[in-house]
Design a protein around this motif. Sequence first.
Motif, PDB file in Angstrom:
ATOM      1  N   THR A 151       0.843  -1.200   0.000  1.00 20.25           N
ATOM      2  CA  THR A 151       0.000   0.000   0.000  1.00 20.25           C
ATOM      3  C   THR A 151       0.876   1.248   0.000  1.00 20.25           C
ATOM      4  O   THR A 151       0.574   2.223  -0.697  1.00 20.25           O
ATOM      5  CB  THR A 151      -0.953   0.004   1.209  1.00 20.25           C
ATOM      6  N   LEU A 152       1.965   1.203   0.742  1.00 23.20           N
ATOM      7  CA  LEU A 152       2.865   2.357   0.787  1.00 23.20           C
ATOM      8  C   LEU A 152       3.628   2.546  -0.515  1.00 23.20           C
ATOM      9  O   LEU A 152       4.102   3.657  -0.791  1.00 23.20           O
ATOM     10  CB  LEU A 152       3.832   2.233   1.971  1.00 23.20           C
ATOM     11  N   THR A 153       3.761   1.507  -1.346  1.00 23.26           N
ATOM     12  CA  THR A 153       4.389   1.715  -2.655  1.00 23.26           C
ATOM     13  C   THR A 153       3.476   2.530  -3.555  1.00 23.26           C
ATOM     14  O   THR A 153       3.951   3.196  -4.473  1.00 23.26           O
ATOM     15  CB  THR A 153       4.734   0.385  -3.375  1.00 23.26           C
ATOM     16  N   GLU A 154       2.176   2.480  -3.281  1.00 24.12           N
ATOM     17  CA  GLU A 154       1.203   3.255  -4.063  1.00 24.12           C
ATOM     18  C   GLU A 154       1.151   4.701  -3.599  1.00 24.12           C
ATOM     19  O   GLU A 154       0.967   5.609  -4.395  1.00 24.12           O
ATOM     20  CB  GLU A 154      -0.189   2.628  -3.940  1.00 24.12           C
ATOM     21  N   ARG A 155       1.280   4.892  -2.278  1.00 26.00           N
ATOM     22  CA  ARG A 155       1.220   6.248  -1.724  1.00 26.00           C
ATOM     23  C   ARG A 155       1.866   6.264  -0.346  1.00 26.00           C
ATOM     24  O   ARG A 155       1.335   5.696   0.594  1.00 26.00           O
ATOM     25  CB  ARG A 155      -0.232   6.718  -1.618  1.00 26.00           C
ATOM     26  N   GLU A 156       3.005   6.907  -0.271  1.00 25.45           N
ATOM     27  CA  GLU A 156       3.688   7.037   1.015  1.00 25.45           C
ATOM     28  C   GLU A 156       3.165   8.254   1.757  1.00 25.45           C
ATOM     29  O   GLU A 156       2.508   9.115   1.185  1.00 25.45           O
ATOM     30  CB  GLU A 156       5.201   7.175   0.806  1.00 25.45           C
ATOM     31  N   GLY A 157       3.475   8.311   3.038  1.00 28.07           N
ATOM     32  CA  GLY A 157       3.087   9.455   3.840  1.00 28.07           C
ATOM     33  C   GLY A 157       1.674   9.380   4.386  1.00 28.07           C
ATOM     34  O   GLY A 157       1.165  10.360   4.911  1.00 28.07           O
ATOM     35  N   LEU A 158       1.071   8.187   4.286  1.00 35.15           N
ATOM     36  CA  LEU A 158      -0.263   8.014   4.861  1.00 35.15           C
ATOM     37  C   LEU A 158      -0.145   7.980   6.378  1.00 35.15           C
ATOM     38  O   LEU A 158       0.854   7.511   6.921  1.00 35.15           O
ATOM     39  CB  LEU A 158      -0.883   6.694   4.382  1.00 35.15           C
ATOM     40  N   SER A 159      -1.182   8.440   7.054  1.00 39.18           N
ATOM     41  CA  SER A 159      -1.210   8.314   8.506  1.00 39.18           C
ATOM     42  C   SER A 159      -1.604   6.883   8.852  1.00 39.18           C
ATOM     43  O   SER A 159      -2.105   6.135   7.996  1.00 39.18           O
ATOM     44  CB  SER A 159      -2.229   9.282   9.109  1.00 39.18           C
ATOM     45  N   GLN A 160      -1.371   6.501  10.099  1.00 38.79           N
ATOM     46  CA  GLN A 160      -1.779   5.162  10.535  1.00 38.79           C
ATOM     47  C   GLN A 160      -3.289   4.995  10.374  1.00 38.79           C
ATOM     48  O   GLN A 160      -3.755   3.929   9.979  1.00 38.79           O
ATOM     49  CB  GLN A 160      -1.363   4.918  11.981  1.00 38.79           C
ATOM     50  N   GLN A 161      -4.028   6.046  10.646  1.00 42.79           N
ATOM     51  CA  GLN A 161      -5.487   5.992  10.508  1.00 42.79           C
ATOM     52  C   GLN A 161      -5.890   5.761   9.049  1.00 42.79           C
ATOM     53  O   GLN A 161      -6.777   4.955   8.764  1.00 42.79           O
ATOM     54  CB  GLN A 161      -6.117   7.275  11.042  1.00 42.79           C
ATOM     55  N   GLU A 162      -5.232   6.456   8.123  1.00 47.47           N
ATOM     56  CA  GLU A 162      -5.524   6.265   6.700  1.00 47.47           C
ATOM     57  C   GLU A 162      -5.164   4.845   6.254  1.00 47.47           C
ATOM     58  O   GLU A 162      -5.902   4.224   5.487  1.00 47.47           O
ATOM     59  CB  GLU A 162      -4.756   7.282   5.847  1.00 47.47           C
ATOM     60  N   LEU A 163      -4.041   4.335   6.734  1.00 42.59           N
ATOM     61  CA  LEU A 163      -3.647   2.967   6.405  1.00 42.59           C
ATOM     62  C   LEU A 163      -4.673   1.964   6.936  1.00 42.59           C
ATOM     63  O   LEU A 163      -5.056   1.027   6.233  1.00 42.59           O
ATOM     64  CB  LEU A 163      -2.271   2.646   6.991  1.00 42.59           C
ATOM     65  N   ALA A 164      -5.106   2.162   8.167  1.00 46.49           N
ATOM     66  CA  ALA A 164      -6.098   1.263   8.769  1.00 46.49           C
ATOM     67  C   ALA A 164      -7.379   1.247   7.933  1.00 46.49           C
ATOM     68  O   ALA A 164      -7.950   0.180   7.657  1.00 46.49           O
ATOM     69  CB  ALA A 164      -6.404   1.685  10.205  1.00 46.49           C
ATOM     70  N   LYS A 165      -7.806   2.412   7.505  1.00 48.87           N
ATOM     71  CA  LYS A 165      -9.027   2.505   6.696  1.00 48.87           C
ATOM     72  C   LYS A 165      -8.851   1.812   5.351  1.00 48.87           C
ATOM     73  O   LYS A 165      -9.721   1.071   4.911  1.00 48.87           O
ATOM     74  CB  LYS A 165      -9.399   3.977   6.496  1.00 48.87           C
ATOM     75  N   ARG A 166      -7.720   2.024   4.696  1.00 53.18           N
ATOM     76  CA  ARG A 166      -7.469   1.405   3.388  1.00 53.18           C
ATOM     77  C   ARG A 166      -7.378  -0.112   3.470  1.00 53.18           C
ATOM     78  O   ARG A 166      -7.716  -0.807   2.524  1.00 53.18           O
ATOM     79  CB  ARG A 166      -6.168   1.937   2.784  1.00 53.18           C
ATOM     80  N   LEU A 167      -6.868  -0.618   4.593  1.00 59.10           N
ATOM     81  CA  LEU A 167      -6.642  -2.052   4.733  1.00 59.10           C
ATOM     82  C   LEU A 167      -7.758  -2.758   5.504  1.00 59.10           C
ATOM     83  O   LEU A 167      -7.671  -3.957   5.755  1.00 59.10           O
ATOM     84  CB  LEU A 167      -5.290  -2.298   5.416  1.00 59.10           C
TER      85      LEU A 167
END
Length: 161
Positions: free
Chosen positions: A54-70
């Motif tokens: 997911t971070l290869t697609e977009r770095e700099g996400l917050s933990q909250q944004e990562l949790a939502k995406r995953l």
Amino acid sequence: MSKLAKIPVDPAQSVDAIRVWFRLLRLHARLTVAMAERLRTIGISVPQCDVLTTLTEREGLSQQELAKRLYVTKGNISGLIDRLEMAGFVERRDLAADRRSHAIFLTPSGREKALQGIAIQHDYVSATLGQLVQGDIQDLDRLLVKTRDLIRLENERKGLA
């Protein structure tokens, strides 16, 4: 007598739909186990690979944004990020707008691990789903999207995420 025979079934709901539902659940479990075994060879888990790719697609996400995406909880993502950070695959950087939150970035070794994970996934897809003819892949994709949309509508109707 089977367990299904004891459960009252809505007459509008076909037994075929129930059978397909269980096939989807079993297929998901088999895919997860197969991918976990393959990713273990490079020292990461399926959830860790999900974060890295997911971070290869977009770095700099917050933990909250990562949790939502995953589709995981903030607590789960926090533990995943902790382990990935200890392994040297990601780094947390303070967000200027909110010092309580962090942006997550890949390290060079994290990017390499993500690319290895992506290659493993591509190889597995080529050996399995990639063996279907194009028309079957398009049909499966159309049906999966349609099913996803029905599930989203039902969840919205029930007030679920």
